[in-house]
Design a protein around this motif. Structure first.
Motif, PDB file in Angstrom:
ATOM      1  N   ALA A   1      32.937  51.996  21.078  1.00 43.30           N
ATOM      2  CA  ALA A   1      32.078  50.827  21.206  1.00 43.30           C
ATOM      3  C   ALA A   1      30.884  51.152  22.098  1.00 43.30           C
ATOM      4  O   ALA A   1      31.025  51.843  23.107  1.00 43.30           O
ATOM      5  CB  ALA A   1      32.855  49.656  21.778  1.00 43.30           C
ATOM      6  N   THR A   2      29.715  50.660  21.703  1.00 48.04           N
ATOM      7  CA  THR A   2      28.513  50.802  22.523  1.00 48.04           C
ATOM      8  C   THR A   2      28.419  49.597  23.461  1.00 48.04           C
ATOM      9  O   THR A   2      29.265  48.708  23.430  1.00 48.04           O
ATOM     10  CB  THR A   2      27.256  50.863  21.637  1.00 48.04           C
ATOM     11  OG1 THR A   2      27.085  49.592  20.998  1.00 48.04           O
ATOM     12  CG2 THR A   2      27.351  51.974  20.607  1.00 48.04           C
ATOM     13  N   SER A   3      27.362  49.534  24.245  1.00 45.90           N
ATOM     14  CA  SER A   3      27.170  48.404  25.161  1.00 45.90           C
ATOM     15  C   SER A   3      26.668  47.155  24.440  1.00 45.90           C
ATOM     16  O   SER A   3      26.673  46.063  25.009  1.00 45.90           O
ATOM     17  CB  SER A   3      26.197  48.793  26.276  1.00 45.90           C
ATOM     18  OG  SER A   3      24.937  49.121  25.722  1.00 45.90           O
ATOM     19  N   TRP A   4      26.244  47.270  23.180  1.00 50.81           N
ATOM     20  CA  TRP A   4      25.728  46.130  22.415  1.00 50.81           C
ATOM     21  C   TRP A   4      26.843  45.122  22.215  1.00 50.81           C
ATOM     22  O   TRP A   4      27.898  45.440  21.656  1.00 50.81           O
ATOM     23  CB  TRP A   4      25.190  46.623  21.060  1.00 50.81           C
ATOM     24  CG  TRP A   4      24.413  45.615  20.287  1.00 50.81           C
ATOM     25  CD1 TRP A   4      23.122  45.255  20.502  1.00 50.81           C
ATOM     26  CD2 TRP A   4      24.860  44.848  19.162  1.00 50.81           C
ATOM     27  NE1 TRP A   4      22.734  44.303  19.578  1.00 50.81           N
ATOM     28  CE2 TRP A   4      23.790  44.039  18.745  1.00 50.81           C
ATOM     29  CE3 TRP A   4      26.067  44.756  18.484  1.00 50.81           C
ATOM     30  CZ2 TRP A   4      23.876  43.166  17.680  1.00 50.81           C
ATOM     31  CZ3 TRP A   4      26.154  43.883  17.411  1.00 50.81           C
ATOM     32  CH2 TRP A   4      25.068  43.103  17.012  1.00 50.81           C
ATOM     33  N   ASN A   5      26.662  43.871  22.704  1.00 45.56           N
ATOM     34  CA  ASN A   5      27.725  42.875  22.639  1.00 45.56           C
ATOM     35  C   ASN A   5      27.145  41.469  22.612  1.00 45.56           C
ATOM     36  O   ASN A   5      26.955  40.848  23.664  1.00 45.56           O
ATOM     37  CB  ASN A   5      28.674  43.024  23.835  1.00 45.56           C
ATOM     38  CG  ASN A   5      29.821  42.033  23.782  1.00 45.56           C
ATOM     39  OD1 ASN A   5      30.021  41.352  22.788  1.00 45.56           O
ATOM     40  ND2 ASN A   5      30.562  41.950  24.854  1.00 45.56           N
ATOM     41  N   PRO A   6      26.880  40.903  21.428  1.00 44.73           N
ATOM     42  CA  PRO A   6      26.351  39.545  21.354  1.00 44.73           C
ATOM     43  C   PRO A   6      27.400  38.459  21.646  1.00 44.73           C
ATOM     44  O   PRO A   6      27.056  37.296  21.784  1.00 44.73           O
ATOM     45  CB  PRO A   6      25.818  39.425  19.932  1.00 44.73           C
ATOM     46  CG  PRO A   6      26.401  40.547  19.181  1.00 44.73           C
ATOM     47  CD  PRO A   6      26.838  41.588  20.144  1.00 44.73           C
TER      48      PRO A   6
ATOM     49  N   GLY B   1      14.877  45.896   9.999  1.00 41.27           N
ATOM     50  CA  GLY B   1      14.129  46.455  11.123  1.00 41.27           C
ATOM     51  C   GLY B   1      14.971  46.445  12.385  1.00 41.27           C
ATOM     52  O   GLY B   1      16.092  46.953  12.395  1.00 41.27           O
ATOM     53  N   SER B   2      14.470  45.812  13.433  1.00 41.89           N
ATOM     54  CA  SER B   2      15.192  45.752  14.707  1.00 41.89           C
ATOM     55  C   SER B   2      15.941  44.434  14.888  1.00 41.89           C
ATOM     56  O   SER B   2      16.339  44.092  15.996  1.00 41.89           O
ATOM     57  CB  SER B   2      14.223  45.970  15.874  1.00 41.89           C
ATOM     58  OG  SER B   2      13.261  44.934  15.898  1.00 41.89           O
ATOM     59  N   THR B   3      16.142  43.710  13.791  1.00 42.11           N
ATOM     60  CA  THR B   3      16.859  42.434  13.840  1.00 42.11           C
ATOM     61  C   THR B   3      18.163  42.528  13.074  1.00 42.11           C
ATOM     62  O   THR B   3      18.201  43.049  11.959  1.00 42.11           O
ATOM     63  CB  THR B   3      15.997  41.300  13.247  1.00 42.11           C
ATOM     64  OG1 THR B   3      14.759  41.248  13.965  1.00 42.11           O
ATOM     65  CG2 THR B   3      16.688  39.961  13.337  1.00 42.11           C
TER      66      THR B   3
ATOM     67  N   SER C   1      18.498  44.039  18.040  1.00 45.45           N
ATOM     68  CA  SER C   1      19.385  45.183  17.801  1.00 45.45           C
ATOM     69  C   SER C   1      19.598  46.038  19.050  1.00 45.45           C
ATOM     70  O   SER C   1      20.560  46.800  19.114  1.00 45.45           O
ATOM     71  CB  SER C   1      18.838  46.060  16.673  1.00 45.45           C
ATOM     72  OG  SER C   1      17.601  46.635  17.049  1.00 45.45           O
ATOM     73  N   THR C   2      18.750  45.916  20.040  1.00 43.26           N
ATOM     74  CA  THR C   2      18.905  46.683  21.280  1.00 43.26           C
ATOM     75  C   THR C   2      19.750  45.950  22.311  1.00 43.26           C
ATOM     76  O   THR C   2      20.669  46.515  22.889  1.00 43.26           O
ATOM     77  CB  THR C   2      17.523  47.010  21.888  1.00 43.26           C
ATOM     78  OG1 THR C   2      16.761  47.738  20.924  1.00 43.26           O
ATOM     79  CG2 THR C   2      17.662  47.831  23.147  1.00 43.26           C
ATOM     80  N   THR C   3      19.462  44.648  22.502  1.00 41.80           N
ATOM     81  CA  THR C   3      20.115  43.900  23.582  1.00 41.80           C
ATOM     82  C   THR C   3      21.300  43.047  23.126  1.00 41.80           C
ATOM     83  O   THR C   3      22.141  42.687  23.933  1.00 41.80           O
ATOM     84  CB  THR C   3      19.110  42.968  24.269  1.00 41.80           C
ATOM     85  OG1 THR C   3      18.698  41.954  23.323  1.00 41.80           O
ATOM     86  CG2 THR C   3      17.900  43.730  24.787  1.00 41.80           C
TER      87      THR C   3
END
Length: 95
Positions: A8-13, A26-28, A51-53
């Motif tokens: 798992a990466t740090s990306w966590n919505p 794109g970045s969405t 997609s980053t945060t």
């Protein structure tokens, strides 16, 4: 998930309920499901995420009544299917 390691990466919505569909443009990241909160914001059943945060963007079509189960992106149009009866401020039954 990291494509090389599977970790798992740090990306966590952090959605408050399940996700049944994801589409990328794109970045969405567009997510649909049975949630009412995702990416740190109130969102009913559908959201656009950075997609980053993982944070929810300002895009909020606010599906009403029930879940979004499918999402497809074509250019600047997002196609959505599910059990809702109102989305984007208009009566739309299921699609």
């Amino acid at each position: 998930l990291d494509s090389a390691t599977g970790l798992a990466t740090s990306w966590n919505p952090n959605a408050d309920n399940f996700i049944s569909s994801i589409a990328v443009s794109g970045s969405t990241i567009y997510a649909g499901g049975s949630f009412n909160s995702i990416g740190g914001q109130a969102r009913n059943f559908i959201a656009a995420l950075d997609s980053t945060t993982g944070a929810a963007t300002s895009w909020n079509p606010n599906a009403m009544s029930s879940r979004v189960s499918s999402i497809a992106v074509s250019g600047s149009t997002i196609y959505v299917g599910g059990n809702f009866n109102n989305i984007g401020g208009q009566t739309r039954n299921f699609i």
